[in-house]
Design an enzyme around this catalytic site. Sequence first.
Site, PDB file in Angstrom:
ATOM      1  CD  GLU A 141      42.366  40.650  34.039  1.00  0.00           C
ATOM      2  OE1 GLU A 141      42.692  40.225  32.906  1.00  0.00           O
ATOM      3  OE2 GLU A 141      42.860  41.668  34.551  1.00  0.00           O
ATOM      4  CE  LYS A 167      46.298  43.264  35.278  1.00  0.00           C
ATOM      5  NZ  LYS A 167      45.199  43.428  34.299  1.00  0.00           N
ATOM      6  CB  CYS A 179      45.840  39.695  32.835  1.00  0.00           C
ATOM      7  SG  CYS A 179      45.542  39.570  31.063  1.00  0.00           S
TER       8      CYS A 179
END
Length: 255
Positions: A17, A87, A128
């Site tokens: 990331e 995300k 994440c």
Amino acid sequence: MISEAKQKGCNLVVLPECFNSPYGTKYFGEYSEEIPNGETCIALSKAAKENEVFLVGGSIPEKDNGKLFNTCTIWNPQGSLVGKYSKIHLFDIDIPGGVTFKESDSLSPGKNISVIDVGACKIGIGICYDLRFHELATIYKDLGVDLLLYPGAFNMTTGPLHWEHLIKARAVDNQVFAAGICGARDDSADYVAWGHSVLIDPWGKVVSKAGAEETTLIADIDLNVCKAIREQIPIRKQRRTDLYETLYKGKVQEG
Ligand SMILES: O=C(O)CCC(=O)C(=O)O
């Protein structure tokens, strides 16, 4: 490192990331780029093409129509953009004495998912904090994904407690391979990443695991393992979808 991975036989390479930016809300604007015309995308496309690999470009802060997103780009061996994922669950947490982070101070959440065919293997991407939401992994499973990839930047508070458990949970729940690809430890950074990238198989076994330092993990994905566990423990055919909604509604009404 991508060339080295190719020389060692890899045909899919995954980065962590925010690999082009320090991880912190105050940095995202400065390091943001447009997709696919920013310098990082140009470099990723070139690296995928020169090395003839599928390349999952971890994530970068993306600038789009006045908003910022935490976005992963996926490149094929011809250097073309074949997928993009922003995300969807932003990392907003507050653990006193541990870690406080509010991605939503500067980022907007994505709304789409991304499934990509890499040869015979379908891959699905989360970033994440997305790891904590089993619903996303289940959607990917229902779409036929065999390998979940989570570029990440877990930290020194939640990393040791949750990182590997969450990746194992997503792998075992969905009978897929799951990998967490975390930035390496840098003790001088504002936000110290946990490292410990890991690939888990559908049984929950660790296939390959890094330490905290910068490295390249290399592993084989054997799709026969997915086939075998799905036959031997047939949970995919045993779900009580006829009941879940009724049970859920009943509970919500009661409580
Ligand atoms: O969920 C966590 O504990 C860490 C998440 C994170 O670091 C991220 O989303 O970038």
